[in-house]
Design a protein around this motif. Structure first.
Motif, PDB file in Angstrom:
ATOM      1  N   UNK A 167       0.661  -1.030   0.114  1.00 53.22           N
ATOM      2  CA  UNK A 167       0.021   0.101   0.076  1.00 53.22           C
ATOM      3  C   UNK A 167       0.871   1.372  -0.153  1.00 53.22           C
ATOM      4  N   UNK A 168       1.979   1.328  -0.630  1.00 53.95           N
ATOM      5  CA  UNK A 168       3.099   2.314  -0.396  1.00 53.95           C
ATOM      6  C   UNK A 168       3.035   2.980  -1.732  1.00 53.95           C
ATOM      7  N   UNK A 169       3.081   4.252  -1.601  1.00 53.40           N
ATOM      8  CA  UNK A 169       3.696   5.229  -2.792  1.00 53.40           C
ATOM      9  C   UNK A 169       5.137   5.320  -2.656  1.00 53.40           C
ATOM     10  N   UNK A 170       6.071   4.750  -3.558  1.00 47.76           N
ATOM     11  CA  UNK A 170       7.377   4.437  -2.968  1.00 47.76           C
ATOM     12  C   UNK A 170       8.215   5.785  -2.868  1.00 47.76           C
ATOM     13  N   UNK A 171       7.609   7.184  -3.498  1.00 47.66           N
ATOM     14  CA  UNK A 171       8.193   8.458  -3.397  1.00 47.66           C
ATOM     15  C   UNK A 171       7.522   9.530  -3.908  1.00 47.66           C
ATOM     16  N   UNK A 172       7.277  10.512  -3.152  1.00 45.41           N
ATOM     17  CA  UNK A 172       6.570  11.647  -3.628  1.00 45.41           C
ATOM     18  C   UNK A 172       7.351  12.703  -3.755  1.00 45.41           C
ATOM     19  N   UNK A 173       7.704  13.354  -4.924  1.00 47.15           N
ATOM     20  CA  UNK A 173       8.735  14.080  -5.220  1.00 47.15           C
ATOM     21  C   UNK A 173       8.509  15.331  -4.605  1.00 47.15           C
ATOM     22  N   UNK A 174       9.622  16.427  -4.427  1.00 48.73           N
ATOM     23  CA  UNK A 174       9.080  17.752  -4.111  1.00 48.73           C
ATOM     24  C   UNK A 174       8.417  18.285  -5.022  1.00 48.73           C
ATOM     25  N   UNK A 175       7.247  19.006  -4.688  1.00 51.66           N
ATOM     26  CA  UNK A 175       6.247  19.658  -5.641  1.00 51.66           C
ATOM     27  C   UNK A 175       5.244  18.871  -6.310  1.00 51.66           C
ATOM     28  N   UNK A 176       5.514  17.707  -6.016  1.00 50.48           N
ATOM     29  CA  UNK A 176       4.587  16.787  -6.772  1.00 50.48           C
ATOM     30  C   UNK A 176       3.107  16.631  -6.024  1.00 50.48           C
ATOM     31  N   UNK A 177       2.128  16.271  -6.948  1.00 49.95           N
ATOM     32  CA  UNK A 177       0.828  15.947  -6.202  1.00 49.95           C
ATOM     33  C   UNK A 177       0.541  14.525  -6.810  1.00 49.95           C
ATOM     34  N   UNK A 178      -0.088  13.792  -6.105  1.00 54.61           N
ATOM     35  CA  UNK A 178      -0.183  12.512  -6.427  1.00 54.61           C
ATOM     36  C   UNK A 178      -1.436  12.082  -5.852  1.00 54.61           C
ATOM     37  N   UNK A 179      -2.359  11.433  -7.074  1.00 54.71           N
ATOM     38  CA  UNK A 179      -3.778  10.939  -6.859  1.00 54.71           C
ATOM     39  C   UNK A 179      -3.633   9.747  -5.963  1.00 54.71           C
ATOM     40  N   UNK A 180      -4.157   9.745  -4.971  1.00 52.28           N
ATOM     41  CA  UNK A 180      -4.500   8.474  -4.180  1.00 52.28           C
ATOM     42  C   UNK A 180      -5.547   7.502  -4.380  1.00 52.28           C
ATOM     43  N   UNK A 181      -6.807   8.383  -4.848  1.00 52.22           N
ATOM     44  CA  UNK A 181      -8.067   7.496  -4.961  1.00 52.22           C
ATOM     45  C   UNK A 181      -8.795   8.357  -5.908  1.00 52.22           C
ATOM     46  N   UNK A 182      -9.563   7.540  -6.777  1.00 46.57           N
ATOM     47  CA  UNK A 182     -10.570   8.159  -7.618  1.00 46.57           C
ATOM     48  C   UNK A 182     -11.738   7.142  -7.812  1.00 46.57           C
ATOM     49  N   UNK A 183     -12.811   7.428  -7.325  1.00 48.45           N
ATOM     50  CA  UNK A 183     -14.008   6.673  -7.036  1.00 48.45           C
ATOM     51  C   UNK A 183     -15.090   7.111  -7.679  1.00 48.45           C
ATOM     52  N   UNK A 184     -15.894   6.111  -8.534  1.00 44.14           N
ATOM     53  CA  UNK A 184     -17.110   6.574  -9.239  1.00 44.14           C
ATOM     54  C   UNK A 184     -18.191   6.244  -8.254  1.00 44.14           C
ATOM     55  N   UNK A 185     -19.129   7.053  -8.192  1.00 46.61           N
ATOM     56  CA  UNK A 185     -20.267   6.799  -6.856  1.00 46.61           C
ATOM     57  C   UNK A 185     -21.505   6.435  -7.584  1.00 46.61           C
ATOM     58  N   UNK A 186     -22.457   6.427  -6.781  1.00 42.84           N
ATOM     59  CA  UNK A 186     -22.566   7.065  -5.588  1.00 42.84           C
ATOM     60  C   UNK A 186     -22.022   5.788  -4.321  1.00 42.84           C
ATOM     61  N   UNK A 187     -21.412   6.555  -3.260  1.00 40.55           N
ATOM     62  CA  UNK A 187     -20.958   5.815  -2.309  1.00 40.55           C
ATOM     63  C   UNK A 187     -20.616   6.637  -1.062  1.00 40.55           C
ATOM     64  N   UNK A 188     -19.669   6.154  -0.199  1.00 42.47           N
ATOM     65  CA  UNK A 188     -19.504   6.672   1.153  1.00 42.47           C
ATOM     66  C   UNK A 188     -18.009   5.968   1.484  1.00 42.47           C
ATOM     67  N   UNK A 189     -17.143   7.150   1.608  1.00 45.15           N
ATOM     68  CA  UNK A 189     -15.798   6.602   2.426  1.00 45.15           C
ATOM     69  C   UNK A 189     -15.962   6.415   3.666  1.00 45.15           C
ATOM     70  N   UNK A 190     -15.679   5.427   4.299  1.00 39.81           N
ATOM     71  CA  UNK A 190     -15.875   4.957   5.686  1.00 39.81           C
ATOM     72  C   UNK A 190     -14.646   5.126   6.509  1.00 39.81           C
ATOM     73  N   UNK A 191     -13.367   5.144   6.006  1.00 40.10           N
ATOM     74  CA  UNK A 191     -12.213   5.010   6.708  1.00 40.10           C
ATOM     75  C   UNK A 191     -11.062   5.489   5.744  1.00 40.10           C
ATOM     76  N   UNK A 192      -9.891   6.192   6.469  1.00 37.40           N
ATOM     77  CA  UNK A 192      -8.611   6.343   5.619  1.00 37.40           C
ATOM     78  C   UNK A 192      -7.615   6.224   6.624  1.00 37.40           C
ATOM     79  N   UNK A 193      -6.717   5.410   6.090  1.00 39.30           N
ATOM     80  CA  UNK A 193      -5.447   5.201   6.830  1.00 39.30           C
ATOM     81  C   UNK A 193      -4.050   5.645   6.224  1.00 39.30           C
TER      82      UNK A 193
END
Length: 190
Positions: A45-71
């Motif tokens: 479950x690991x993004x190996x590296x996030x470079x300085x200044x970089x934006x990483x998309x962690x999740x894109x979910x098509x709904x409808x739905x509900x996020x219940x937990x983020x770790x």
């Protein structure tokens, strides 16, 4: 916020989980990476590296739905001079077709750890263990889609970023569900 009387209510939705290994939440696609413990353990479950200044998309979910937990778990410093990683990583969450995020906060502050310092937190919606295991249990409904990003505003790369987003999808949400919002602002002391 949380009602015990809601526990026995059956849901018809499908539970899913997204992490770096299973970025689409596909059923049965997590825990495939081998580790020292063998295959089908925690996976990767690991993004190996996030470079300085970089934006990483962690999740894109098509709904409808509900996020219940983020770790999330991540180092709190990249070097002796950069000890504010928890303030330099900015979490953003977008609902449906928003161009501006409904959630925009430094990672640490979102999880009740201000000033770039990790603290133990033990509450119903937020839990942070002593080794920076950040958890949120705020229910976050969405009607069309949800998008979660993290931006590294530090001038150094962040070597590893572990995360998991647990959610469920359904045909429709209960009527009257509102969106989750959290904004962080800085103001000089006057």
């Amino acid at each position: 916020m949380f009602e015990m009387s809601r526990l026995p209510v059956l849901r018809t939705g499908k539970s899913r989980s997204i992490n770096w290994e299973n970025r689409t939440g596909e059923k049965g696609a997590g825990g495939m990476a081998a580790s020292d413990l063998g295959p089908s353990r925690k996976g990767s479950p690991c993004v190996p590296q996030i470079r300085a200044g970089e934006t990483v998309t962690l999740a894109e979910i098509e709904g409808p739905g509900m996020i219940q937990h983020i770790w999330v778990t991540v180092t709190d410093r990249t070097s002796d001079r950069n000890r504010y990683v928890l303030r330099d990583l900015v979490l953003r969450i977008y609902w449906d077709d928003e161009s501006e995020p409904s959630v925009e906060s430094p990672l640490g502050d979102f999880f009740c750890c201000g000033f770039g310092v990790s603290y133990q937190v033990n509450s119903l919606p937020i839990v942070v263990n002593p080794t920076r295991g950040f958890n949120t249990y705020f229910p976050m409904p969405f009607y069309k889609k949800a998008k979660i990003t993290v931006e590294n505003q530090c001038d150094e790369d962040v070597p590893a970023f572990f995360y998991q987003v647990d959610y469920y999808l359904d045909e429709k949400l209960e009527p009257g569900m509102g969106y989750f919002h959290a904004q962080w602002r800085r103001q000089r002391i006057t």
